[in-house]
Design an enzyme around this catalytic site. Structure first.
Site, PDB file in Angstrom:
ATOM      1  N   PRO A  94     -34.809   7.584  18.179  1.00  0.00           N
ATOM      2  CA  PRO A  94     -33.329   7.099  18.405  1.00  0.00           C
ATOM      3  C   PRO A  94     -32.731   7.261  17.064  1.00  0.00           C
ATOM      4  O   PRO A  94     -33.274   6.877  15.952  1.00  0.00           O
ATOM      5  CB  PRO A  94     -33.408   6.093  18.938  1.00  0.00           C
ATOM      6  CG  PRO A  94     -34.936   5.269  18.799  1.00  0.00           C
ATOM      7  CD  PRO A  94     -35.791   6.549  18.777  1.00  0.00           C
ATOM      8  N   ASN A  95     -31.474   7.718  16.961  1.00  0.00           N
ATOM      9  CA  ASN A  95     -30.393   7.798  16.074  1.00  0.00           C
ATOM     10  C   ASN A  95     -30.747   8.787  14.786  1.00  0.00           C
ATOM     11  O   ASN A  95     -30.128   8.834  14.127  1.00  0.00           O
ATOM     12  CB  ASN A  95     -30.309   6.291  15.362  1.00  0.00           C
ATOM     13  CG  ASN A  95     -29.641   5.259  16.406  1.00  0.00           C
ATOM     14  OD1 ASN A  95     -28.884   5.713  17.116  1.00  0.00           O
ATOM     15  ND2 ASN A  95     -30.748   4.320  16.724  1.00  0.00           N
ATOM     16  N   ARG A 134     -25.614   8.873   9.207  1.00  0.00           N
ATOM     17  CA  ARG A 134     -26.016   7.769   9.319  1.00  0.00           C
ATOM     18  C   ARG A 134     -26.428   7.038   8.183  1.00  0.00           C
ATOM     19  O   ARG A 134     -27.344   7.501   7.480  1.00  0.00           O
ATOM     20  CB  ARG A 134     -27.044   7.764  10.197  1.00  0.00           C
ATOM     21  CG  ARG A 134     -27.606   6.349  10.708  1.00  0.00           C
ATOM     22  CD  ARG A 134     -29.015   6.588  11.531  1.00  0.00           C
ATOM     23  NE  ARG A 134     -29.576   5.490  11.677  1.00  0.00           N
ATOM     24  CZ  ARG A 134     -30.997   5.041  11.962  1.00  0.00           C
ATOM     25  NH1 ARG A 134     -31.854   5.966  12.129  1.00  0.00           N
ATOM     26  NH2 ARG A 134     -31.449   3.879  12.146  1.00  0.00           N
ATOM     27  N   TYR A 150     -30.594   6.613   4.477  1.00  0.00           N
ATOM     28  CA  TYR A 150     -31.563   7.679   5.093  1.00  0.00           C
ATOM     29  C   TYR A 150     -31.281   9.193   4.369  1.00  0.00           C
ATOM     30  O   TYR A 150     -31.512  10.193   4.733  1.00  0.00           O
ATOM     31  CB  TYR A 150     -31.103   7.788   6.488  1.00  0.00           C
ATOM     32  CG  TYR A 150     -31.548   6.823   7.117  1.00  0.00           C
ATOM     33  CD1 TYR A 150     -32.929   6.223   7.149  1.00  0.00           C
ATOM     34  CD2 TYR A 150     -30.743   5.830   7.773  1.00  0.00           C
ATOM     35  CE1 TYR A 150     -33.449   5.027   8.083  1.00  0.00           C
ATOM     36  CE2 TYR A 150     -31.128   4.442   8.529  1.00  0.00           C
ATOM     37  CZ  TYR A 150     -32.466   4.360   8.574  1.00  0.00           C
ATOM     38  OH  TYR A 150     -33.024   3.345   9.013  1.00  0.00           O
ATOM     39  N   ASN A 191     -41.556  10.170  13.567  1.00  0.00           N
ATOM     40  CA  ASN A 191     -40.660   9.002  13.258  1.00  0.00           C
ATOM     41  C   ASN A 191     -40.149   8.480  14.345  1.00  0.00           C
ATOM     42  O   ASN A 191     -39.111   8.853  14.875  1.00  0.00           O
ATOM     43  CB  ASN A 191     -39.762   9.621  12.214  1.00  0.00           C
ATOM     44  CG  ASN A 191     -38.851   8.490  11.637  1.00  0.00           C
ATOM     45  OD1 ASN A 191     -39.021   7.294  12.160  1.00  0.00           O
ATOM     46  ND2 ASN A 191     -38.139   8.853  10.688  1.00  0.00           N
ATOM     47  N   ALA A 194     -36.442   2.965  15.784  1.00  0.00           N
ATOM     48  CA  ALA A 194     -36.452   1.470  15.919  1.00  0.00           C
ATOM     49  C   ALA A 194     -37.712   1.092  17.006  1.00  0.00           C
ATOM     50  O   ALA A 194     -38.133   0.080  16.962  1.00  0.00           O
ATOM     51  CB  ALA A 194     -35.307   0.853  16.316  1.00  0.00           C
ATOM     52  N   GLU A 220     -47.640   8.398  11.523  1.00  0.00           N
ATOM     53  CA  GLU A 220     -46.328   7.525  11.712  1.00  0.00           C
ATOM     54  C   GLU A 220     -45.650   7.814  10.226  1.00  0.00           C
ATOM     55  O   GLU A 220     -46.238   7.491   9.322  1.00  0.00           O
ATOM     56  CB  GLU A 220     -46.792   6.041  11.684  1.00  0.00           C
ATOM     57  CG  GLU A 220     -45.491   5.238  11.833  1.00  0.00           C
ATOM     58  CD  GLU A 220     -45.896   3.599  11.873  1.00  0.00           C
ATOM     59  OE1 GLU A 220     -46.944   3.580  12.217  1.00  0.00           O
ATOM     60  OE2 GLU A 220     -44.761   2.842  11.594  1.00  0.00           O
ATOM     61  N   HIS A 247     -41.654   7.395   8.108  1.00  0.00           N
ATOM     62  CA  HIS A 247     -40.371   6.709   8.010  1.00  0.00           C
ATOM     63  C   HIS A 247     -39.768   7.029   6.818  1.00  0.00           C
ATOM     64  O   HIS A 247     -40.445   7.186   5.746  1.00  0.00           O
ATOM     65  CB  HIS A 247     -40.489   5.191   7.855  1.00  0.00           C
ATOM     66  CG  HIS A 247     -41.371   4.602   9.195  1.00  0.00           C
ATOM     67  ND1 HIS A 247     -40.607   4.440  10.458  1.00  0.00           N
ATOM     68  CD2 HIS A 247     -42.391   3.953   9.396  1.00  0.00           C
ATOM     69  CE1 HIS A 247     -41.354   4.095  11.282  1.00  0.00           C
ATOM     70  NE2 HIS A 247     -42.671   3.820  10.820  1.00  0.00           N
ATOM     71  N   ARG A 261     -36.879  -3.880   3.721  1.00  0.00           N
ATOM     72  CA  ARG A 261     -35.726  -4.077   4.541  1.00  0.00           C
ATOM     73  C   ARG A 261     -35.675  -5.280   5.257  1.00  0.00           C
ATOM     74  O   ARG A 261     -36.560  -6.085   5.080  1.00  0.00           O
ATOM     75  CB  ARG A 261     -35.428  -2.468   5.291  1.00  0.00           C
ATOM     76  CG  ARG A 261     -35.216  -1.363   4.189  1.00  0.00           C
ATOM     77  CD  ARG A 261     -35.103  -0.207   5.166  1.00  0.00           C
ATOM     78  NE  ARG A 261     -33.855  -0.339   5.899  1.00  0.00           N
ATOM     79  CZ  ARG A 261     -33.485   0.314   7.007  1.00  0.00           C
ATOM     80  NH1 ARG A 261     -34.375   1.405   7.361  1.00  0.00           N
ATOM     81  NH2 ARG A 261     -32.330   0.158   7.673  1.00  0.00           N
TER      82      ARG A 261
HETATM   83  C1  DQA Z   1     -36.851   4.467  10.178  1.00  0.00           C
HETATM   84  C2  DQA Z   1     -36.972   3.046  10.143  1.00  0.00           C
HETATM   85  C3  DQA Z   1     -36.573   2.052  11.224  1.00  0.00           C
HETATM   86  O1  DQA Z   1     -36.570   0.769  11.075  1.00  0.00           O
HETATM   87  C4  DQA Z   1     -35.320   2.477  11.712  1.00  0.00           C
HETATM   88  O2  DQA Z   1     -34.961   1.857  12.780  1.00  0.00           O
HETATM   89  C5  DQA Z   1     -34.929   3.970  12.109  1.00  0.00           C
HETATM   90  C6  DQA Z   1     -35.485   4.745  11.009  1.00  0.00           C
HETATM   91  C7  DQA Z   1     -36.910   5.473   9.020  1.00  0.00           C
HETATM   92  O3  DQA Z   1     -37.156   6.630   9.202  1.00  0.00           O
HETATM   93  O4  DQA Z   1     -36.860   4.839   7.848  1.00  0.00           O
HETATM   94  O5  DQA Z   1     -34.344   4.338  12.817  1.00  0.00           O
HETATM   95  O6  DQA Z   1     -37.919   4.736  11.084  1.00  0.00           O
END
Ligand code: DQA
Length: 147
Positions: free
Chosen positions: A10-11, A18, A23, A74, A77, A98, A100, A107
């Site tokens: 998501p997002n 964003r 990011y 990725n 959240a 995994e 990020h 954070r």
């Molecule tokens: C994320 C880190 C997560 O905490 C966050 O909710 C994201 C992006 C990252 O790529 O740093 O959506 O996975």
């Protein structure tokens, strides 16, 4: 040619606009182009998938077990609370790396907990968009070791 799946949760479709301080300013499309080019260099056929929906991510993980050698994920959240995604990763036999973009350990406190890490092959965090490329390199090593 081995196929790999790179999945964004998501997002992440809003990459570039964003929270660019966290990011980065590269757009989602351009990051995906870099991911595909890196995968090609590593000798992988690569599918990129993004969804904001937990169920769609789970369905895609299930599907990936049929034709992919591994997954770079990725989960956004969902990383921090989705037992359903964790169970989907545990259910499939292919390795899931995994990743990020941000250093989740530097954070908010809730971000340092990942419920999916225990069932993933490993974790890469904090290297910006390169986290995806490093994830692909890790998959290369894992899949080569598997033969
Ligand atoms: C994320 C880190 C997560 O905490 C966050 O909710 C994201 C992006 C990252 O790529 O740093 O959506 O996975």
């Amino acid at each position: 040619m081995k196929k790999v799946l790179v999945m964004h949760g998501p997002n992440l479709n809003l990459l570039g606009e964003r929270e660019p301080g966290i990011y980065g300013t590269d757009t989602f499309e351009s990051v995906n182009e870099e991911i595909k080019a890196a995968a090609k260099q590593l000798g992988f056929e690569c599918e990129v998938f993004q969804s904001n929906s937990e169920g769609a991510l789970i369905d895609k993980l299930h599907e990936s077990r049929l034709d992919c050698a591994g997954v770079v994920l990725n989960a956004g959240a969902y990383t921090h609370y989705s037992y359903a995604i964790r169970d989907a990763i545990a259910a499939i036999k292919i390795p899931v790396v995994e990743v990020h973009i941000s250093n989740v350990h530097s954070r908010d406190e809730f971000r340092s907990k990942s419920v999916i890490s225990p069932v993933c092959a490993g974790v890469i965090a904090g290297f910006g968009k390169n986290s995806y490329i490093l994830g692909l390199r890790a998959l290369k090593d894992i899949t080569e070791a598997q033969g």
